[in-house]
Motif scaffolding. Structure first.
Motif, mmCIF file in Angstrom:
data_model
loop_
_atom_site.group_PDB
_atom_site.id
_atom_site.type_symbol
_atom_site.label_atom_id
_atom_site.label_comp_id
_atom_site.label_asym_id
_atom_site.label_seq_id
_atom_site.Cartn_x
_atom_site.Cartn_y
_atom_site.Cartn_z
ATOM 1 N N ILE A 54 -5.078 1.102 -0.492
ATOM 2 C CA ILE A 54 -5.487 -0.224 -1.148
ATOM 3 C C ILE A 54 -4.477 -0.876 0.093
ATOM 4 C CG2 ILE A 54 -5.600 -0.040 -3.351
ATOM 5 C CD1 ILE A 54 -2.361 -0.595 -3.644
ATOM 6 N N PRO A 55 -4.826 -2.264 0.631
ATOM 7 C CA PRO A 55 -4.214 -2.925 1.702
ATOM 8 C C PRO A 55 -2.923 -3.414 1.167
ATOM 9 C CG PRO A 55 -6.205 -4.219 0.864
ATOM 10 C CD PRO A 55 -6.236 -2.894 0.208
ATOM 11 N N SER A 56 -1.786 -2.785 0.806
ATOM 12 C CA SER A 56 -0.753 -3.384 0.204
ATOM 13 C C SER A 56 0.467 -3.578 1.166
ATOM 14 C CB SER A 56 -0.136 -2.202 -0.848
ATOM 15 O OG SER A 56 0.024 -1.150 -0.311
ATOM 16 N N THR A 57 1.191 -4.351 0.819
ATOM 17 C CA THR A 57 2.430 -4.613 1.388
ATOM 18 C C THR A 57 3.674 -4.394 0.726
ATOM 19 O OG1 THR A 57 2.672 -7.168 0.531
ATOM 20 C CG2 THR A 57 1.371 -6.846 2.569
ATOM 21 N N ALA A 58 4.640 -3.485 1.386
ATOM 22 C CA ALA A 58 5.699 -2.899 0.736
ATOM 23 C C ALA A 58 6.539 -2.232 1.837
ATOM 24 C CB ALA A 58 5.616 -2.137 -0.521
ATOM 25 N N PRO A 59 7.810 -2.073 1.899
ATOM 26 C CA PRO A 59 8.205 -1.221 3.035
ATOM 27 C C PRO A 59 8.359 0.154 2.411
ATOM 28 C CG PRO A 59 10.030 -2.258 1.218
ATOM 29 C CD PRO A 59 8.740 -2.781 0.939
ATOM 30 N N PRO A 60 8.748 1.022 3.086
ATOM 31 C CA PRO A 60 8.575 2.367 3.016
ATOM 32 C C PRO A 60 9.092 3.158 1.838
ATOM 33 C CG PRO A 60 9.135 2.393 5.214
ATOM 34 C CD PRO A 60 9.205 0.987 4.617
ATOM 35 N N PHE A 61 8.372 3.822 1.060
ATOM 36 C CA PHE A 61 8.812 4.328 -0.458
ATOM 37 C C PHE A 61 9.137 3.187 -1.485
ATOM 38 C CE2 PHE A 61 10.230 7.387 2.954
ATOM 39 C CZ PHE A 61 9.286 8.188 2.826
ATOM 40 N N ALA A 62 8.671 2.185 -1.430
ATOM 41 C CA ALA A 62 8.837 0.924 -2.157
ATOM 42 C C ALA A 62 8.448 1.197 -3.876
ATOM 43 C CB ALA A 62 8.132 -0.176 -1.773
ATOM 44 N N TRP A 66 2.306 -4.498 -3.358
ATOM 45 C CA TRP A 66 1.431 -5.786 -3.857
ATOM 46 C C TRP A 66 0.206 -5.882 -3.054
ATOM 47 C CZ3 TRP A 66 2.681 -9.381 -7.446
ATOM 48 C CH2 TRP A 66 3.638 -8.985 -8.185
ATOM 49 N N VAL A 67 -0.901 -6.067 -3.701
ATOM 50 C CA VAL A 67 -2.238 -6.127 -3.248
ATOM 51 C C VAL A 67 -3.199 -7.207 -4.032
ATOM 52 C CG1 VAL A 67 -2.779 -4.319 -5.131
ATOM 53 C CG2 VAL A 67 -4.309 -4.486 -2.965
ATOM 54 N N ALA A 68 -4.150 -7.694 -3.285
ATOM 55 C CA ALA A 68 -5.234 -8.510 -3.954
ATOM 56 C C ALA A 68 -5.813 -7.521 -4.668
ATOM 57 C CB ALA A 68 -6.033 -9.203 -2.756
ATOM 58 N N GLN A 69 -6.023 -8.320 -6.015
ATOM 59 C CA GLN A 69 -6.866 -7.448 -6.981
ATOM 60 C C GLN A 69 -8.157 -7.888 -7.073
ATOM 61 O OE1 GLN A 69 -6.227 -9.021 -11.206
ATOM 62 N NE2 GLN A 69 -6.365 -6.655 -11.939
ATOM 63 N N THR A 70 -9.113 -6.952 -6.631
ATOM 64 C CA THR A 70 -10.485 -7.310 -6.737
ATOM 65 C C THR A 70 -11.257 -6.733 -7.753
ATOM 66 O OG1 THR A 70 -11.179 -5.476 -5.328
ATOM 67 C CG2 THR A 70 -10.464 -7.473 -4.146
ATOM 68 N N ARG A 71 -10.618 -5.804 -8.558
ATOM 69 C CA ARG A 71 -11.055 -5.161 -9.877
ATOM 70 C C ARG A 71 -9.886 -4.611 -10.616
ATOM 71 N NH1 ARG A 71 -14.428 -0.136 -7.260
ATOM 72 N NH2 ARG A 71 -15.595 -1.820 -6.382
ATOM 73 N N VAL A 77 -10.382 4.381 -10.109
ATOM 74 C CA VAL A 77 -10.452 3.055 -9.475
ATOM 75 C C VAL A 77 -9.125 2.457 -9.086
ATOM 76 C CG1 VAL A 77 -11.407 0.653 -9.898
ATOM 77 C CG2 VAL A 77 -12.425 2.600 -11.138
ATOM 78 N N THR A 78 -9.088 1.978 -7.956
ATOM 79 C CA THR A 78 -8.019 1.262 -7.352
ATOM 80 C C THR A 78 -8.001 -0.341 -7.519
ATOM 81 O OG1 THR A 78 -9.002 1.151 -5.188
ATOM 82 C CG2 THR A 78 -7.462 2.944 -5.588
ATOM 83 N N PRO A 79 -6.947 -1.011 -7.627
ATOM 84 C CA PRO A 79 -7.186 -2.591 -7.709
ATOM 85 C C PRO A 79 -7.858 -3.210 -6.648
ATOM 86 C CG PRO A 79 -4.907 -1.879 -6.925
ATOM 87 C CD PRO A 79 -5.659 -0.692 -7.369
ATOM 88 N N TYR A 80 -8.326 -2.705 -5.606
ATOM 89 C CA TYR A 80 -8.892 -3.472 -4.373
ATOM 90 C C TYR A 80 -9.898 -2.607 -3.794
ATOM 91 C CZ TYR A 80 -9.643 -5.629 0.025
ATOM 92 O OH TYR A 80 -10.231 -6.221 1.392
ATOM 93 N N PHE A 90 -3.166 -11.417 -7.607
ATOM 94 C CA PHE A 90 -2.464 -10.386 -6.734
ATOM 95 C C PHE A 90 -1.595 -9.555 -7.616
ATOM 96 C CE2 PHE A 90 -3.709 -14.112 -4.228
ATOM 97 C CZ PHE A 90 -4.017 -13.505 -3.025
ATOM 98 N N GLN A 91 -1.616 -8.343 -7.374
ATOM 99 C CA GLN A 91 -0.985 -7.198 -8.424
ATOM 100 C C GLN A 91 0.242 -6.660 -7.771
ATOM 101 O OE1 GLN A 91 -4.051 -5.176 -10.372
ATOM 102 N NE2 GLN A 91 -2.686 -3.347 -10.870
ATOM 103 N N GLY A 92 1.030 -6.391 -8.626
ATOM 104 C CA GLY A 92 2.287 -5.581 -8.000
ATOM 105 C C GLY A 92 2.132 -4.530 -9.038
ATOM 106 N N THR A 93 1.488 -3.187 -8.090
ATOM 107 C CA THR A 93 0.963 -2.062 -8.737
ATOM 108 C C THR A 93 1.853 -0.851 -8.704
ATOM 109 O OG1 THR A 93 -0.829 -0.587 -8.525
ATOM 110 C CG2 THR A 93 -0.330 -1.377 -6.533
ATOM 111 N N HIS A 94 1.684 0.223 -9.557
ATOM 112 C CA HIS A 94 2.603 1.381 -9.450
ATOM 113 C C HIS A 94 1.671 2.513 -9.627
ATOM 114 C CE1 HIS A 94 5.641 -1.853 -11.467
ATOM 115 N NE2 HIS A 94 6.122 -1.250 -10.213
#
Length: 759
Positions: A54-62, A66-71, A77-80, A90-94
């Motif tokens: 997914i095209p997420s933003t976060a530092p290493p090993f975060a 955070w990623v735009a949620q398209t599904r 299934v991934t959120p993008y 916009f999803q804070g995913t684990h």
């Protein structure tokens, strides 16, 4: 999109002052980070046709990405996904990998006009041409059906998301915060879990808080983690004019708190509001801890640009350690994006020195990580992290030992708790490799105790439970089938699924535990398990020349029975700890090389799955390194590129990229429970590496590598190397490795069988 283009787009879209934005979004300058393309591996119309990224933003090993949620995401299934055309928030995913479940996520969804909180109603169209995705910053222009535009941006620290929404010519700007949803269990669309969570709106504080107990993998393994939840505090820069809660599509106007399924909160802003900044602290401990994380990591007054700068700095600190000369721009993009992928997992879950453990459902003091895809990552990903994130390794191993103390076993595939995904106890190899490569800072005797249990204690109901893939209602799988394996040397295919793979994996794991035993002065145990690591021979069928699972009475189970994400071809080569012994079984170098040729020429090699990753390097260990070098180059070119479909298989927490990265440098850890790397074919003219903890840089020269795939000679610090083997110390201390390359096959390193001790 290249960095200069994205800065121009951002400035033009949101009208920020150039000097402010250029400093934060454009610095620190890093050609390496600029070559990261988070869109690699996000396409594909099926789970196995995707890189699973997914095209997420976060530092290493975060902790949270955070990623735009398209599904809606769930197992498989991934959120993008690049094929989608609407954004639902916009999803804070684990969710650590495409084949694992989500846990305790939160979604922030901007909107315009009427509040429509249901997932299917709140999607806003967008064009991929209006997206910017980097390692530290994402933005997108969305086009609400009611008119105008919403420009969404996000970046994050480890435990706090930082988002900003710019509303242009829209009616009634508002934001929805989703705490819970009804989620798909595993990947069964007809099996839905109702997750009861909390939402609370605090208008005077401009905050909304919540609790989400969703854990999609809760059907797996024996640990219920009954008090697990993802907690959050979202703090907004702009006052709310009205608010309410929602349950799916139903609004509860003016309500400030609700406990329910599909529960959300929403609030509207004044019509003249054009920009809203939101910071979202997350926690696995409590709402108060989420608020503390927010205040600590992104305190009030912090600009989104500053957060993006800090996250970009964290990536630059790692990625700038490797400087490349030569190669194509696409190769550099594949390289640095792969580097970025390898430093995402496992992810940290401790907060201010404490962490929630789902094993005993308590909060503990100490260090903890989750998202261990060990069946995949023990092969090369862990070796890469040992080189480039050594400061993390003691904490990661300590986390595994904490899991052992709290849950009784070391992790196999930990996603909050053990999920029993895949087979083997390859954590044994992670610990062995760490010890051999000089990592200290964890309890070594406790580590021996834990891996020794892996090797000697069967799981509960071992002879009556199959422990099949994703089987529910079982204990910790550990080495399922160990009872029979310890007696006769193999796992019975009539008792357990994947019996052939298990037998070979347990033989390798025995070798790994013998290493740990030797390193901790338990020599009798080391001798016993080293001898038992020869059990791979028990399932070699001399008549067919392939590995084959056996049933309990010793008869053959059939050539297609008992394999884990592979077949008889891949697993016949799955003796990573004793390649000389395998070559002997196959009749010597010449017949082994012929067998390798049949494997590749017959289309049996499958780079999309990990059991094949070490196979092209086996040519070098059978006296035919040039043939292997050509195979390595071919795999790198065919199965990797800089597009949304640029990973031939799921990334699997970094292993798919780790293969390419090591191959690009010119060596690969065929036997990860050792200090040896097998020489391949470097891709670049020159690579300069600033290894953490090394006084000297490591310089790898391979002049003309782009058009010369074959190694003609090799020197390390001026000393000629005749065997296709490098030792970890020759790499880790820095110095100069020089490959003389050729455009035609060479005899260097041929005519040689490397001894067992060298591997």
């Amino acid at each position: 999109m290249r960095f200069a283009q994205f800065v121009s787009l951002v400035l033009g879209t949101i009208g920020l002052d150039d000097s402010r934005t250029q400093y934060t979004l454009g610095s620190p300058k890093s050609d390496a980070v600029d070559h990261v393309d988070p869109m690699i591996g996000v396409g594909g119309d099926s789970p196995n046709g995707s890189g699973g990224m997914i095209p997420s933003t976060a530092p290493p090993f975060a902790m949270t990405r955070w990623v735009a949620q398209t599904r809606q995401n769930y197992v498989s299934v991934t959120p993008y996904n690049r094929t989608d055309t609407t954004i639902h928030g916009f999803q804070g995913t684990h969710q650590p990998a495409i084949w694992m479940g989500e846990s305790g996520q939160v979604v922030i969804a901007p909107g315009a006009g009427k509040v429509t909180p249901a997932f299917e109603d709140r999607g806003i169209p967008f064009s991929h041409n209006d997206e910017v995705a980097t390692a530290s910053y994402y933005s997108v222009k969305m086009l609400p059906e009611t008119g105008g535009t919403i420009f969404g941006e996000h970046t994050s620290t480890s435990r706090v998301g930082h988002l900003r929404f710019t509303f242009q010519n829209v009616s009634q700007p508002h934001i929805i915060v989703q705490a819970t949803r009804n989620s798909v269990v595993s990947n069964n669309l007809s099996r839905i879990a109702n997750n009861i969570g909390d939402i609370a709106i605090l208008p005077s504080r401009q905050e909304i808080t919540g609790r989400n107990p969703e854990r999609q993998d809760d059907i797996l393994g024996p640990f219920t983690a009954s008090h697990f939840a993802g907690y959050f505090v979202a703090r907004f820069s702009t006052p709310f004019t009205s608010w309410g809660t929602a349950t799916n599509a139903t609004l509860h106007e003016n309500e400030t708190a609700r406990t329910d399924e599909q529960v959300m909160g929403y609030f509207r802003f004044a019509q003249n509001v054009t920009q809203v900044d939101v910071r979202v602290g997350v926690s696995f401990i409590s709402v108060n801890q989420a608020r503390a994380n927010l205040d600590k990591e992104i305190p009030d007054g912090t600009l989104l640009e500053q957060t993006a700068f800090n996250t970009r700095s964290a990536w630059a600190e790692k990625l700038d350690r490797i400087q490349i000369e030569g190669g194509t721009n696409e190769q550099k993009t594949v390289f640095y994006t792969g580097f970025y992928h390898t430093l995402q997992y496992p992810y940290e879950v401790d907060e201010d020195g404490q962490y929630y453990s789902g094993y005993d459902d308590r909060v503990h003091q100490g260090t903890s990580y989750s998202g261990y895809s060990i069946w995949d990552t023990f092969r090369a990903e862990w070796a890469w992290e040992l080189l480039f994130a050594p400061e993390r390794i003691p904490g990661m191993v300590t986390s595994m030992l904490n899991d052992y103390q709290e849950g009784g076993w070391l992790p196999m595939w930990k996603n909050i708790v053990e999920t029993n995904i895949m087979v083997g106890t390859h954590v044994d190899s992670l610990i062995a490799e760490s010890m051999l490569k000089g990592v200290r800072g964890f309890d070594e005797q406790l580590a021996f105790e834990a891996v020794h249990k892996d090797a000697t204690v069967p799981p509960v109901n071992d002879t009556t439970t199959q422990y099949a893939d994703r089987q529910e209602g079982t204990g910790v799988e550990a080495r399922a089938g160990l009872t029979l394996y310890a007696q006769v040397g193999y796992v019975g295919a009539d008792q357990h699924t994947e019996a052939g793979s298990r037998t070979l994996d347990y033989a390798f794991d025995d070798f790994a535990v013998s290493v740990v035993a030797r390193e901790t002065s338990h020599d009798d145990v080391a001798d016993f398990l080293l001898a038992r690591s020869q059990n791979y021979r028990k399932i070699f069928n001399n008549e067919t020349g392939f590995m084959e699972a056996r049933v309990s009475n010793g008869s053959w189970a059939g050539e297609d029975a008992g394999w884990t994400e592979g077949d008889k071809w891949a697993y016949t080569f799955d003796v990573m700890h004793d390649i000389p012994g395998l070559i002997e079984l196959k009749g010597g170098n010449a017949s082994f090389v012929k067998f390798l040729d049949e494997h590749f020429d017959g289309g049996h090699n499958d780079q999309t799955n990990e059991p094949s990753h070490h196979i092209p390097y086996l040519y070098a260990l059978a006296g035919a390194p040039s043939t292997g070098q050509a195979r390595i180059r071919s795999i790198a070119a065919v199965d990797y590129n800089a597009t949304a479909e640029g990973l031939a298989g799921n990334e699997d927490c970094g292993q798919m990229s780790a293969w390419w990265l090591f191959s690009a440098l010119g060596f690969y850890p065929v036997n990860p429970s050792s200090t040896s790397y097998v020489v391949g074919s470097p891709f670049f003219d020159k690579v300069t590496i600033d290894l953490p903890g090394s006084r000297l840089p490591l310089v790898i020269r391979a002049t003309g590598a782009a058009t010369k795939p074959y190694v003609q000679s090799l020197t390390v610090n001026g000393v000629r190397i005749g065997e296709p083997i490098l030792d970890h110390q020759q790499i880790a201390v820095g110095g100069e490795i020089v490959f003389e390359m050729s455009d035609s096959p060479q005899t260097w390193g041929s005519g040689l069988v490397v001894s067992h001790n060298e591997l």
